[in-house]
Scaffold this motif. Structure first.
Motif, PDB file in Angstrom:
ATOM      1  N   TYR A  89      31.757 -20.530  16.294  1.00  0.00           N
ATOM      2  CA  TYR A  89      31.751 -20.624  17.754  1.00  0.00           C
ATOM      3  C   TYR A  89      33.199 -20.831  18.182  1.00  0.00           C
ATOM      4  O   TYR A  89      33.727 -21.938  18.101  1.00  0.00           O
ATOM      5  N   CYS A  90      33.827 -19.754  18.620  1.00  0.00           N
ATOM      6  CA  CYS A  90      35.259 -19.778  18.903  1.00  0.00           C
ATOM      7  C   CYS A  90      35.512 -20.160  20.361  1.00  0.00           C
ATOM      8  O   CYS A  90      35.252 -19.368  21.272  1.00  0.00           O
ATOM      9  N   THR A  91      36.034 -21.355  20.580  1.00  0.00           N
ATOM     10  CA  THR A  91      36.393 -21.771  21.922  1.00  0.00           C
ATOM     11  C   THR A  91      37.796 -21.295  22.290  1.00  0.00           C
ATOM     12  O   THR A  91      38.165 -21.295  23.453  1.00  0.00           O
ATOM     13  N   SER A  92      38.561 -20.885  21.303  1.00  0.00           N
ATOM     14  CA  SER A  92      39.912 -20.362  21.512  1.00  0.00           C
ATOM     15  C   SER A  92      39.905 -18.836  21.525  1.00  0.00           C
ATOM     16  O   SER A  92      39.309 -18.199  20.647  1.00  0.00           O
ATOM     17  N   TYR A  93      40.555 -18.269  22.505  1.00  0.00           N
ATOM     18  CA  TYR A  93      40.706 -16.812  22.571  1.00  0.00           C
ATOM     19  C   TYR A  93      41.363 -16.277  21.304  1.00  0.00           C
ATOM     20  O   TYR A  93      40.970 -15.234  20.771  1.00  0.00           O
ATOM     21  N   TYR A  94      42.356 -17.024  20.809  1.00  0.00           N
ATOM     22  CA  TYR A  94      43.107 -16.551  19.650  1.00  0.00           C
ATOM     23  C   TYR A  94      42.282 -16.640  18.366  1.00  0.00           C
ATOM     24  O   TYR A  94      42.390 -15.759  17.504  1.00  0.00           O
ATOM     25  N   SER A  95      41.463 -17.675  18.236  1.00  0.00           N
ATOM     26  CA  SER A  95      40.634 -17.761  17.035  1.00  0.00           C
ATOM     27  C   SER A  95      39.583 -16.665  17.036  1.00  0.00           C
ATOM     28  O   SER A  95      39.260 -16.091  15.987  1.00  0.00           O
ATOM     29  N   ALA A  96      39.041 -16.329  18.212  1.00  0.00           N
ATOM     30  CA  ALA A  96      38.076 -15.229  18.295  1.00  0.00           C
ATOM     31  C   ALA A  96      38.735 -13.903  17.925  1.00  0.00           C
ATOM     32  O   ALA A  96      38.143 -13.075  17.204  1.00  0.00           O
ATOM     33  N   ARG A  97      39.951 -13.704  18.380  1.00  0.00           N
ATOM     34  CA  ARG A  97      40.677 -12.471  18.049  1.00  0.00           C
ATOM     35  C   ARG A  97      40.958 -12.390  16.552  1.00  0.00           C
ATOM     36  O   ARG A  97      40.854 -11.313  15.938  1.00  0.00           O
ATOM     37  N   GLN A  98      41.295 -13.530  15.980  1.00  0.00           N
ATOM     38  CA  GLN A  98      41.536 -13.578  14.531  1.00  0.00           C
ATOM     39  C   GLN A  98      40.270 -13.238  13.751  1.00  0.00           C
ATOM     40  O   GLN A  98      40.299 -12.458  12.795  1.00  0.00           O
ATOM     41  N   LYS A  99      39.135 -13.806  14.179  1.00  0.00           N
ATOM     42  CA  LYS A  99      37.877 -13.529  13.495  1.00  0.00           C
ATOM     43  C   LYS A  99      37.482 -12.055  13.646  1.00  0.00           C
ATOM     44  O   LYS A  99      36.963 -11.447  12.715  1.00  0.00           O
TER      45      LYS A  99
END
Length: 209
Positions: free
Chosen positions: A158-168
């Motif tokens: 559950y990515c609350t960060s835009y950057y972590s979602a992009r990384q995933k």
């Protein structure tokens, strides 16, 4: 990661996670101390499943530079999380738990993908001094490999960060559900979380293992 690592991991999260994570940005309450005993128990339970990872800098006395807390989950955990969230006596941490519990129940990954268990990547944190060098991606990829070796069919974050979602997403994970921060309000109708752009949604990212 093993339980002997936890005292250092706990300090690492205080310095590199709680107030860098979008729902903690700009918060002046001591988030790392709220629900402390319960959270310690939850984290140690995860470590006991042997699915958590720690990255160290061997050129600097083994200093921790990245961590992943992860666990095996089953459908009954969703109700456990709802009850735990509602029982929190700390306003802000309780709101954090309630928000994620709502997103979890709305996404209902077990029903959506027809699985009876999954690998949940709960917290990923990287030392601020070494961010932007791909360590977070290497940790996530290693977790995927670990999940496969354990026969888990699905990994979720559950990515609350835009950057972590992009990384995933770069690792092949896809967003199957999202929820805007501004839509989550307290009983008085006030928006609870208002992180700076580009952090606008929590994104439920998944990949079949």
């Amino acid at each position: 990661m093993n339980k002997m690592d936890y005292p250092k991991v706990k300090l690492f999260m205080r310095d590199n996670f709680y107030y860098d994570e979008p729902m903690g940005m700009g918060v002046h309450e001591p988030l790392h101390l709220q629900n402390e005993a319960e959270e310690d128990g939850n984290h140690l339970h995860m470590i006991g499943q042997e699915l958590c990872l720690v990255a160290t800098d061997d050129t600097n006395k083994g200093r921790i530079v990245g961590i992943v807390l992860a666990e095996r989950q089953v459908p009954g955990n969703m109700e456990d999380h709802r009850i735990y969230a509602e029982s929190s006596e700390h306003h802000l941490w309780g709101q954090n738990l309630r928000f994620l519990s709502k997103v979890e129940r709305d996404a209902n990954l077990f029903k959506r993908f027809g699985v009876s268990e999954l690998l949940y990547s709960y917290i990923t944190a990287v030392d601020a001094k070494v961010r932007g060098k791909g360590l977070g991606s290497r940790l996530a990829a290693s977790l995927m490999d670990l999940g496969r070796s354990q026969g888990l069919p699905l990994m979720a974050a559950y990515c609350t960060s835009y950057y972590s979602a992009r990384q995933k997403a770069a690792l092949g994970m896809v967003c199957v559900h999202s929820y805007p921060f501004v839509d989550f309000k307290d009983k008085q109708g006030h928006v609870v979380f208002n992180p700076p752009p580009p952090h606008t949604h929590v994104q439920v990212m998944v990949i079949r293992l």
